[in-house]
Scaffold this active site. Structure first.
Site, mmCIF file in Angstrom:
data_model
loop_
_atom_site.group_PDB
_atom_site.id
_atom_site.type_symbol
_atom_site.label_atom_id
_atom_site.label_comp_id
_atom_site.label_asym_id
_atom_site.label_seq_id
_atom_site.Cartn_x
_atom_site.Cartn_y
_atom_site.Cartn_z
ATOM 1 N N LEU A 123 43.356 45.529 47.956
ATOM 2 C CA LEU A 123 44.622 46.185 47.618
ATOM 3 C C LEU A 123 45.408 46.643 48.839
ATOM 4 C CD1 LEU A 123 43.608 48.275 44.484
ATOM 5 C CD2 LEU A 123 44.973 46.203 44.564
ATOM 6 N N CYS A 141 38.394 53.037 49.577
ATOM 7 C CA CYS A 141 39.224 53.110 48.373
ATOM 8 C C CYS A 141 38.541 52.471 47.166
ATOM 9 C CB CYS A 141 40.571 52.446 48.603
ATOM 10 S SG CYS A 141 41.496 53.195 49.949
ATOM 11 N N HIS A 142 37.963 51.287 47.365
ATOM 12 C CA HIS A 142 37.347 50.572 46.245
ATOM 13 C C HIS A 142 35.961 50.028 46.577
ATOM 14 C CE1 HIS A 142 41.698 50.522 45.490
ATOM 15 N NE2 HIS A 142 41.290 50.892 44.302
ATOM 16 N N GLY A 143 35.444 50.341 47.755
ATOM 17 C CA GLY A 143 34.064 50.002 48.074
ATOM 18 C C GLY A 143 33.803 48.618 48.613
ATOM 19 N N PRO A 156 35.021 44.537 45.671
ATOM 20 C CA PRO A 156 36.027 43.770 44.937
ATOM 21 C C PRO A 156 36.936 42.877 45.788
ATOM 22 C CG PRO A 156 36.742 46.027 45.140
ATOM 23 C CD PRO A 156 35.347 45.965 45.713
#
Length: 177
Positions: A123, A141-143, A156
């Site tokens: 992202l 933020c999202h790993g 991701p």
């Protein structure tokens, strides 16, 4: 027989009128191109934009095991002087199960220098350096976890951290862009 036609139908020779039509058309096309060119030329990037298209980095100040972040085209670029252990780990991981398979040697021009965009491919966050499960970069933020070559290993993010166009000007200086 008085006067026979020696010309076949449909094969008339070019006349002066044909020449004038072709010449006028060519002159008009050149004139139209000359009139339109300033409008096309004004769409080229300005000098300040062209100045941002490349940047030079002095590598002599970066010690082995150290990273710097350079801003290029408004985005962070990570420049890392990798240690021998990091290079060995990255090359060993060439055979690992990777989401976006890419060999370490395809991502670097000189093994000790890793240059890559510092934007997560999930992202667009900025990953943190020398963190995560693989000793490379970690996007909190999202790993997403990246290895010591910037390849996605877990999380991701779909792709590796991209490598921008860069060239070595000398052994201690590179141009990005």
């Amino acid at each position: 027989m008085a006067g026979t036609a020696t010309q076949k139908a449909g094969t008339a020779e070019p006349t002066r009128r044909d020449f004038i039509v072709v010449a006028a058309s060519a002159f008009g096309a050149v004139g139209a191109a000359a009139a339109v060119w300033p409008f096309i030329d004004q769409m080229n990037p300005s000098a300040d934009v062209l100045a941002l298209s490349s940047t030079e980095v002095d590598l002599s100040q970066i010690a082995a095991g150290q990273s710097v972040t350079i801003l290029w085209r408004g985005k962070p670029v990570f420049v890392r002087h990798r240690t021998e252990a990091e290079i060995a780990t990255a090359r060993k991981d060439d055979t690992a199960d990777l989401k976006d398979p890419e060999k370490d040697e395809a991502r670097v021009k000189k093994p000790e220098w890793l240059v890559m965009m510092g934007v997560c491919t999930h992202l667009g966050c900025v990953p943190l350096g020398q963190q995560g499960e693989y000793g490379g970069w970690f996007c909190p933020c999202h790993g997403s976890h990246y290895d010591t070559s910037g390849r996605i290993r877990k999380g991701p993010a779909p792709l590796n951290l991209p490598v921008p166009e860069y060239t070595f000007l000398t052994d201690t200086r590179i141009r990005i862009g």
